[in-house]
Design a protein around this motif. Structure first.
Motif, PDB file in Angstrom:
ATOM      1  N   ASN A 469     -39.869   3.417  28.753  1.00 16.37           N
ATOM      2  CA  ASN A 469     -39.679   4.870  28.688  1.00 16.37           C
ATOM      3  C   ASN A 469     -39.205   5.343  27.311  1.00 16.37           C
ATOM      4  OD1 ASN A 469     -37.106   3.872  28.736  1.00 16.37           O
ATOM      5  ND2 ASN A 469     -36.397   5.077  30.483  1.00 16.37           N
ATOM      6  N   ARG A 735     -37.457   8.151  37.663  1.00 19.15           N
ATOM      7  CA  ARG A 735     -38.061   8.159  36.335  1.00 19.15           C
ATOM      8  C   ARG A 735     -38.923   6.912  36.110  1.00 19.15           C
ATOM      9  NH1 ARG A 735     -35.826  11.977  32.977  1.00 19.15           N
ATOM     10  NH2 ARG A 735     -33.915  12.960  33.734  1.00 19.15           N
ATOM     11  N   LYS A 736     -38.565   5.820  36.777  1.00 18.43           N
ATOM     12  CA  LYS A 736     -39.303   4.568  36.628  1.00 18.43           C
ATOM     13  C   LYS A 736     -39.635   4.033  38.021  1.00 18.43           C
ATOM     14  CE  LYS A 736     -38.055   1.634  33.445  1.00 18.43           C
ATOM     15  NZ  LYS A 736     -37.281   0.690  32.606  1.00 18.43           N
ATOM     16  N   ASN A 757     -40.425  13.814  37.697  1.00 17.02           N
ATOM     17  CA  ASN A 757     -39.739  13.253  36.535  1.00 17.02           C
ATOM     18  C   ASN A 757     -40.235  11.865  36.144  1.00 17.02           C
ATOM     19  OD1 ASN A 757     -37.705  15.436  36.245  1.00 17.02           O
ATOM     20  ND2 ASN A 757     -37.048  14.725  38.264  1.00 17.02           N
ATOM     21  N   GLU A 759     -41.672   8.857  34.427  1.00 14.47           N
ATOM     22  CA  GLU A 759     -42.047   8.553  33.050  1.00 14.47           C
ATOM     23  C   GLU A 759     -42.737   7.202  32.926  1.00 14.47           C
ATOM     24  OE1 GLU A 759     -38.392   8.691  30.907  1.00 14.47           O
ATOM     25  OE2 GLU A 759     -38.181  10.868  31.056  1.00 14.47           O
ATOM     26  N   VAL A 760     -42.408   6.269  33.839  1.00 18.02           N
ATOM     27  CA  VAL A 760     -42.921   4.898  33.762  1.00 18.02           C
ATOM     28  C   VAL A 760     -43.475   4.502  35.126  1.00 18.02           C
ATOM     29  CG1 VAL A 760     -42.317   2.471  33.380  1.00 18.02           C
ATOM     30  CG2 VAL A 760     -41.261   4.276  31.979  1.00 18.02           C
ATOM     31  N   LYS A 783     -45.234  13.959  33.323  1.00 13.15           N
ATOM     32  CA  LYS A 783     -44.292  13.376  32.356  1.00 13.15           C
ATOM     33  C   LYS A 783     -44.518  11.891  32.117  1.00 13.15           C
ATOM     34  CE  LYS A 783     -40.536  16.704  33.035  1.00 13.15           C
ATOM     35  NZ  LYS A 783     -39.082  16.867  33.319  1.00 13.15           N
ATOM     36  N   LEU A 784     -45.575  11.324  32.693  1.00  9.77           N
ATOM     37  CA  LEU A 784     -45.794   9.887  32.568  1.00  9.77           C
ATOM     38  C   LEU A 784     -46.107   9.504  31.121  1.00  9.77           C
ATOM     39  CD1 LEU A 784     -45.874   7.461  34.575  1.00  9.77           C
ATOM     40  CD2 LEU A 784     -48.363   7.571  34.385  1.00  9.77           C
ATOM     41  N   LYS A 785     -45.324   8.532  30.592  1.00  3.09           N
ATOM     42  CA  LYS A 785     -45.511   8.065  29.220  1.00  3.09           C
ATOM     43  C   LYS A 785     -46.082   6.647  29.183  1.00  3.09           C
ATOM     44  CE  LYS A 785     -41.485  10.639  27.482  1.00  3.09           C
ATOM     45  NZ  LYS A 785     -40.148  10.497  26.805  1.00  3.09           N
ATOM     46  N   GLY A 806     -49.219  13.385  29.067  1.00  2.00           N
ATOM     47  CA  GLY A 806     -48.173  12.893  28.156  1.00  2.00           C
ATOM     48  C   GLY A 806     -48.207  11.401  27.930  1.00  2.00           C
ATOM     49  N   GLU A 808     -48.419   7.810  26.563  1.00  2.00           N
ATOM     50  CA  GLU A 808     -48.302   7.246  25.222  1.00  2.00           C
ATOM     51  C   GLU A 808     -48.823   5.810  25.144  1.00  2.00           C
ATOM     52  OE1 GLU A 808     -44.190   7.603  24.210  1.00  2.00           O
ATOM     53  OE2 GLU A 808     -44.218   9.805  24.223  1.00  2.00           O
TER      54      GLU A 808
END
Length: 872
Positions: A469, A735-736, A757, A759-760, A783-785, A806, A808
């Motif tokens: 993240n 978040r994960k 929320n 992200e991972v 919001k996933l990175k 989002g 990456e």
């Protein structure tokens, strides 16, 4: 200095005493309250003195020394009270002396504050520590050394087929390692060699460990780092390394070589088969460089010129703002700071590390008066033979007091070691020298995380690896900064590191508060053991050497320990001495049997980590005693897979029992009933495992603060699946998320996509089952990175850039049936990397098309596609 940490720790001790209301019979509650009030007042005085002008620095150092000695004396006395073994009769006279000593140093702190306030610019030093005015991302890039980068790279790329050893020589802090790392990581160099590896040689290296590190970091066009076997004796590892490199064009970086003997032994393992291989070697010793080179080339690092120094200082001070001035980054500096800034850059004498740490100081304030005072301090420090270390010491002197303990703590770890941030933060919190959070919604772990970021901003800690993240996962400390830490740590009686057998323990060292063992095997030597045992004031014992598979004949404890990190020490029997350590807040070890019920006597324990070696899983068996429910201070529990003990009938229902527990890792899902999870309302990180077939209830709705969840089905099979009852769902706070072996239908991904929320996302080994993952228009991972898909048997993936706006980083591993990566994925704006490991040829071809399209047609320079396929 360490004085502030000592004050904070002692304040925690007194507050715990008052909370538990179990005072020794010879000590009154009134006395403890009075002592705490004095400590709070002293801490408040120190908070008002975050920095001092250089002219007052000697006076401040003397004050801190007296504060530290007074607090250490008081802490020792109180700790012995708690343990029930007071070294003297603690009557009112003893209490009065402790209180008077603390009042005296508090008075002197107030006097010094007044003296500084009367200085014309004293307010600059009396303000509480501000947030840095400019944000530095921690991403370093070559500034001022572009020509050196080009020169060394040309030799790496030369047509000479011989195995060339290319030395880079220079004084400490001149940027040898940074230059080598920049070259090593460059995309063009990465593509030039079949295989690459990096190893750092400390002054106290083990040849076996060096060989193991090279194998561990080796990365080829077919295999990622970590693929190659790293276990074995010295001869086995040497042969294995030689065999893996044979007939390949390789690049090995050997960083920080201190003598030719180290290189001569290593050279035996590196074949010379006329493949154009290169060894990039850094050293600070000219004789070593001449002895190892086998060509006409030897690169001697040069000091930066004034303009280069000024550019680097601007890059470091103004952080991300320089991106707006790519034609001339010095324009990022406001006009009123230009002249002073240039003068400061000149006084750093062309040393990049000095410039970087001074930049960390300057980034805190944009007032001209502040910069002028820093310029005066640097001018004073730059005089004399040891000016380099004097300039570095300014970075320590200008640290806020609350960060100094965290900074010095880094010196406990062995040279060049990569430190896992998750462990470091737990240790900082358990030590007790972090101030309590200002807001009720914050935790001490968040305070520690901020402290880490602050040290990175000041360029005192380097980022080695980021987590999925984007947070700092692994960090390290440069050699020169570490030298500074060791100097300051010895002055502060903060840490004693046992590094070698014949290391002398001087009389003053016996008063150290913390002990770090860098070679665990040393403690099996009776002489070393008995010598180290004389450090009776130690509160911390860290075993930081390599893991050992056999029990050590001697084990070291101290009566007043708060922190015992013995994760790399194997115990055949649980040491009874540990159960007597009533002050213990952190305990980690390797032990294969059930913990004794008496572990619950350690009422202050916050962190408990137990590893089993070899890793064996016994289903339906808990290695935790039932008494674990009687340890309300626990914050983090980590075990090799185990069940969690059931709630006992005599325990009141609907009452949070492990109220402070934030981490619970590798627990059998079957033992995590609704009542169990309800009793852990503060959980933020939860790892569960299960066996198939079976019916699993997750009950995650009981966890309102959960941020990271990992669920693994052991030995998954398409024919053996788990069922979730009720249907699977996740807290909105996640978040994960990591799922493995669940065998969920792709339709269930709708639940995941709805997490606001997230992200991972990591999907492993049949986490989802089915031929096609088709995303609907409303399946948007806002919001996933980070997305990892590993051992998933899908063939078609229907998605476009709008489903992952989002993203990456995308990792695809062992997806043998995937026919294509959606081409639109390459157009995701933030996407930096697509990595494939052993995927289908069709998936590889589609990745190559995306790579050409983005790098060539759209000139996306920061975009990378990495492909590792062993069956090419």
């Amino acid at each position: 200095m360490a004085a502030y940490s000592a004050v904070t720790v002692f304040r925690h001790t007194l507050e715990q005493l008052l909370d538990c209301n179990q005072l020794p019979p010879h000590v009154s509650k009134t006395q403890i309250i009075s002592l705490r009030e004095n400590i709070c007042s002293l801490q408040s005085s120190l908070d008002k003195l975050p920095f001092v002008p250089k002219l007052k620095s000697d006076k401040m150092k003397d004050l801190h020394t007296r504060i530290r000695e007074a607090i250490y004396t008081a802490q020792d006395e109180v700790d012995y009270w708690i343990r029930g073994h007071s070294t003297q009769r603690s009557d009112e006279k003893t209490m009065k002396k402790l209180e008077d000593d603390i009042k005296l140093v508090e008075h002197d702190a107030v006097v010094l504050e007044e003296e500084i306030r009367n200085d014309p610019t004293g307010d600059l030093f009396l303000e509480s520590s501000p947030q840095p005015s400019f944000n530095f991302s921690g991403k370093d890039k070559i500034v001022g050394q572009e020509e050196e980068f080009k020169l060394v790279t040309e030799w790496l790329e030369s047509d000479d087929k011989a195995r060339l050893v290319i030395p880079i020589i220079g004084m400490p802090g001149i940027g040898k390692t940074f230059l080598a790392r920049s070259i090593y990581d460059h995309k063009q160099i990465r593509n030039l060699f079949d295989i690459r590896a990096w190893v750092t040689l400390s002054q106290y290296y083990s040849y076996q460990e060096v060989l193991s590190k090279i194998l561990n970091t080796m990365e080829s066009k077919n295999y990622q780092a970590g693929h190659y076997a790293t276990q074995g004796d010295e001869q086995t590892l040497l042969q294995r390394l030689h065999q893996e490199l044979y007939n390949l064009k390789y690049l090995i970086v050997v960083d920080d070589v201190w003598d030719t003997k180290a290189w001569d032994r290593l050279a035996l393992a590196l074949p010379d088969k006329e493949t154009g291989s290169r060894i990039l070697l850094t050293t600070r010793i000219l004789e070593v460089a001449h002895a190892v080179k086998n060509s006409s080339f030897l690169h001697e690092m040069k000091l930066l010129g004034l303009e280069q120094s000024w550019e680097l200082l601007c890059y470091r001070v103004f952080g991300d703002k320089v991106e707006d001035y790519k034609d001339d980054i010095t324009k990022a500096c406001p006009a009123h700071l230009q002249d002073t800034g240039r003068s400061i850059a000149e006084k750093c004498n062309g040393l990049p590390l000095s410039i970087m740490v001074v930049g960390g100081i300057l980034s805190e304030r944009a007032e001209l008066e502040y910069w002028i005072r820093i310029e005066e301090d640097i001018a004073a420090a730059a005089v004399g033979e040891d000016s380099y270390m004097e300039i570095l010491s300014l970075s320590y002197n200008h640290l806020p007091d609350k960060l100094k303990g965290c900074f010095l703590y880094m010196g406990a770890f062995p040279e060049e070691s990569e430190i896992r941030v998750s462990k470091l933060i737990k240790l900082w919190v358990a030590e007790g020298f972090l101030p309590k959070p200002e807001l009720p919604t914050q935790t001490l772990e968040l305070v520690a995380q901020k402290a880490l970021v602050d040290l990175v901003q000041r360029n005192l800690i380097s980022i080695s690896e980021r987590s999925s993240n984007g947070r700092i996962k692994v960090c390290l400390m440069r050699d020169s900064i570490r030298d500074l830490v060791e100097i300051e740590s010895e002055k502060e009686k903060f840490f004693h590191c046992r590094k070698k057998y014949n290391q002398q323990l001087e009389e003053g060292m016996k008063k150290q508060r913390r002990v770090s063992i860098h070679i665990n095997l040393l403690m099996s030597l009776e002489e070393v053991y008995e010598t180290t045992k004389t450090i009776t004031s130690a509160r911390t014992l860290l075993y930081l050497g390599p893991h050992h598979h056999h029990p050590l004949p001697f084990f070291l404890t101290f009566d007043l320990l708060r922190v015992l990190d013995a994760f790399t020490v194997y115990f055949a029997d649980f040491p009874d001495e540990i159960l007597q350590l009533v002050h213990l807040t952190y305990l980690s070890l390797t032990y294969n049997h059930e913990l004794p019920p008496e572990i619950s006597l350690l009422k202050k324990l916050q962190v408990l980590m137990v590893r089993r070696k070899p890793k064996l899983i016994f289903i339906g068996v808990s290695f935790l005693p039932d008494e674990i429910w009687e340890m309300p201070e626990l914050r983090h529990l980590w075990f090799t897979e185990t069940d969690f003990p059931t709630l006992q009938p005599n325990i009141p229902q609907n009452r949070p029992l492990l109220l402070n527990l934030q981490t619970l890792s590798y627990i059998n899902a079957a033992s995590c009933t609704r009542d169990v999870l309800r009793s852990m309302p503060s959980l933020k990180k939860l790892s569960m495992w299960a066996v198939a077939p079976g019916v699993i209830g997750l009950y995650l709705d009981e966890l309102k603060q959960l941020e990271a969840f990992k669920f693994t089905v052991l030995h998954p099979s398409p024919n053996k699946q788990v069922e979730f009852e009720p249907e699977i769902s996740f807290p909105q706070t996640l978040r994960k998320l990591s799922l493995s072996g669940c065998g969920l239908p792709w339709d269930a991904m709708e639940v995941v996509a709805a997490l606001p929320n997230l992200e991972v996302l990591k999907l492993r080994e049949l986490a989802f089952n089915g031929e096609a993952w088709c995303l609907e228009d409303h399946h948007v991972f806002d919001k996933l990175k980070f997305l990892l898909i590993e051992y998933i048997n899908f063939k078609r993936w229907i998605a476009d850039m709008y489903h992952f706006p989002g993203l990456e980083r995308l990792y695809l591993k062992h997806c043998y049936e995937l026919e294509e990566i959606p081409s639109d994925i390459g157009f995701i704006g933030p996407l930096e990397l697509i990595e494939l490991v052993d995927c289908s040829l069709q998936a590889v071809e589609s990745a190559e098309i995306i790579k050409r399209e983005q790098e060539v047609d759209y000139e996306k320079k920061d975009f990378q596609v990495r492909i590792y396929c062993s069956y090419e």
